[in-house]
Motif scaffolding. Structure first.
Motif, PDB file in Angstrom:
ATOM      1  N   CYS A  99       1.069   4.517   0.461  1.00 28.49           N
ATOM      2  CA  CYS A  99       0.519   3.315  -0.165  1.00 28.49           C
ATOM      3  C   CYS A  99      -0.882   3.029   0.388  1.00 28.49           C
ATOM      4  CB  CYS A  99       1.454   2.149   0.108  1.00 28.49           C
ATOM      5  SG  CYS A  99       0.809   0.549  -0.378  1.00 28.49           S
ATOM      6  N   CYS A 109      -0.602  -0.490   2.562  1.00 22.22           N
ATOM      7  CA  CYS A 109       0.133  -0.661   3.811  1.00 22.22           C
ATOM      8  C   CYS A 109       0.514   0.650   4.481  1.00 22.22           C
ATOM      9  CB  CYS A 109       1.378  -1.520   3.593  1.00 22.22           C
ATOM     10  SG  CYS A 109       2.711  -0.665   2.751  1.00 22.22           S
ATOM     11  N   CYS A 158       5.333   0.465  -4.092  1.00 20.07           N
ATOM     12  CA  CYS A 158       5.493   0.586  -2.639  1.00 20.07           C
ATOM     13  C   CYS A 158       6.742  -0.178  -2.196  1.00 20.07           C
ATOM     14  CB  CYS A 158       4.263   0.046  -1.922  1.00 20.07           C
ATOM     15  SG  CYS A 158       4.492  -0.066  -0.142  1.00 20.07           S
ATOM     16  N   CYS A 201       5.324  -3.169   0.401  1.00 21.94           N
ATOM     17  CA  CYS A 201       4.469  -4.293   0.005  1.00 21.94           C
ATOM     18  C   CYS A 201       4.445  -4.518  -1.499  1.00 21.94           C
ATOM     19  CB  CYS A 201       3.061  -4.127   0.560  1.00 21.94           C
ATOM     20  SG  CYS A 201       2.057  -2.942  -0.345  1.00 21.94           S
TER      21      CYS A 201
END
Ligand SMILES: [Zn+2]
Ligand SMILES: [Zn+2]
Lengths: 213, 223
Positions: free
Chosen positions: A34, A37, A16, A19
């Motif tokens: 993701c 997040c 990701c 994050c």
């Protein structure tokens, strides 16, 4: 072992961009997002090479007016004297502060030119699937990402000289048309460095961990 | 959706899959292939960064309220603040540059500090709501465009340029900008997003950050 190191792309795992969580994309057509997040997942930044080239070329076009048009004009009762970025560097040097003169020269001329050259070099080597000096090229990329912001220096210098020298009609300074072009160069090169994906450097091989195989 | 334990990362610069070992305070884990710093041991990061962000917020407000410098020439005086520079550029027709200076010198640093502080305060009691994750991403973007240190150097260069034309007196705002440069550097150095992410509620509806089974290998630890 075939010698191929485990990378996210080879293992079918996307990292990701927001994050850092590793997850398996939903499917080939639609990678999904993701689970932690919500950021859209991708193995590589989308159209990294084309977008970086476009931004580098746009920045190079703005670079010429940024350096030839005046950034400040000093107005006195008798005269009105425009000065370019280079003119400002010369003035600082003649005023005896060669340290500041070289700082402005590096921030305004060396960094933007170096950044454009370095990005063009990275794009060309990625295109030729070089596979050599990967570590050095990655370091070069990290360096140009950190130094780029300093090119904004002259925009701030112009702003605060203009804001303070307001003793009309005896002495005043007005901003010149070079300033917005200069700011455009800085912003475009920051976006260009962001659009590039350093993982492309490694995708063409050059598998070594540090030294050599 | 399948995901991997969070002690395994893909290097952002070369995509190599690596496991982050437990790090001693001050220790840094670097990518074995390209040398990129992947994680750092920052115990107590949340408390320390909260204090630094709160201090930075106060100094940021001071830096914007107080004059940067005063100037006297031809029997007259001028003074400017950070936003005074923005206003003067706007008045003189350099609208684009004026907006950019406002963005890089005021809006971006202010939002960077404010969002970082909000994220840290919300992360104290996990699980933190999902907007904390969104705010954390935005804080990173604003941090990228916050150019307080560049502005500081720009002000110093303009001081030297002006010094030959008029008498310059530095104001309280200039000292505040100097302090802000140091506080922002300390805040960024002490902040550890890897400490915050595990405390944020997941987007996919899992109410609580799930606990992971011990993964055997880098690519094999999926569930
Ligand atoms: Zn994520
Ligand atoms: Zn790496």
């Amino acid at each position: 072992m075939t010698g191929a190191l485990p990378t996210g792309a080879r293992a079918g795992i996307a990292s990701c961009a927001a994050c850092g969580l590793l997850s398996r994309p939903a499917g080939p057509g639609n990678a999904g997002s993701c689970p932690r997040c919500g950021e859209p997942l991708a193995f590589r930044r989308r159209d990294a090479v084309q977008r970086t080239w476009a931004l580098v070329i746009a920045a190079a076009i703005c670079y010429l007016p940024a350096n030839t048009l005046p950034v400040m004009t000093t107005i006195t009762l008798k005269s009105s004297e425009p000065s370019t970025i280079i003119g400002g560097v010369v003035d600082l040097y003649e005023a005896g502060s060669w340290v500041l003169a070289s700082i402005v020269l590096i921030a305004s001329v060396v960094i933007p030119l170096g950044k454009l050259g370095a990005l063009a070099y990275l794009l060309a080597t990625v295109r030729h699937r070089s596979g050599r000096r990967n570590r050095e090229r990655t370091r070069l990329y990290r360096l140009l990402k950190t130094v780029g912001r300093w090119s904004m220096l002259d925009v701030f210098v112009a702003t605060y000289v203009v804001a303070l020298i307001r003793f009309q009609p005896f002495l005043s300074v007005t901003p010149g048309p070079g300033v917005p072009f200069f700011a455009a160069v800085v912003i475009l090169t920051i976006f260009a460095a962001d659009a590039f994906d350093p993982r492309l450097i490694w995708d063409s091989g050059g598998e070594t961990r540090g030294e050599d195989d | 959706m399948a995901y991997l334990p969070t002690d395994i990362v893909a290097c952002p610069d070369c995509d190599l899959l690596e496991r982050i070992p437990p790090l001693p305070p001050g220790g840094t884990a670097r990518c074995a292939r390209c040398g990129r710093a992947l994680a750092a041991g920052k115990p107590g990061s949340i408390d320390r960064t909260t204090a630094l962000a709160a201090a930075a917020l106060i100094v940021f407000l001071l830096a914007n309220a107080e004059p940067l410098m005063e100037l006297s020439a031809a029997g007259r005086e001028t003074t400017t603040t950070i936003l005074g520079g923005v206003r003067e550029m706007w008045r003189q027709g350099e609208r684009a540059s004026s907006v950019l200076v406002a963005l890089f010198a005021v809006a971006a640093p202010g939002l960077h500090i404010g969002f970082t502080l909000a994220v840290l305060l919300a992360a104290r009691r996990p699980p933190a709501p999902r907007w904390v994750g969104d705010m954390l991403r935005w804080a990173e973007v604003y941090g990228l465009w916050s150019m307080v240190e560049v502005m500081m150097l720009g002000i110093l260069v303009s001081l030297v340029k002006i010094a030959s034309l008029a008498a310059v007196t530095p104001g309280a705002g200039l000292y505040a900008v100097g302090a802000l440069v140091f506080l922002l550097a300390a805040m960024s150095a002490s902040f550890d997003p890897r400490e915050v992410w595990p405390r944020v509620r997941w987007r996919n509806g899992a109410g609580q950050p799930p606990s992971f089974p011990e993964a055997a290998g880098a690519a094999g630890g999926e569930r």
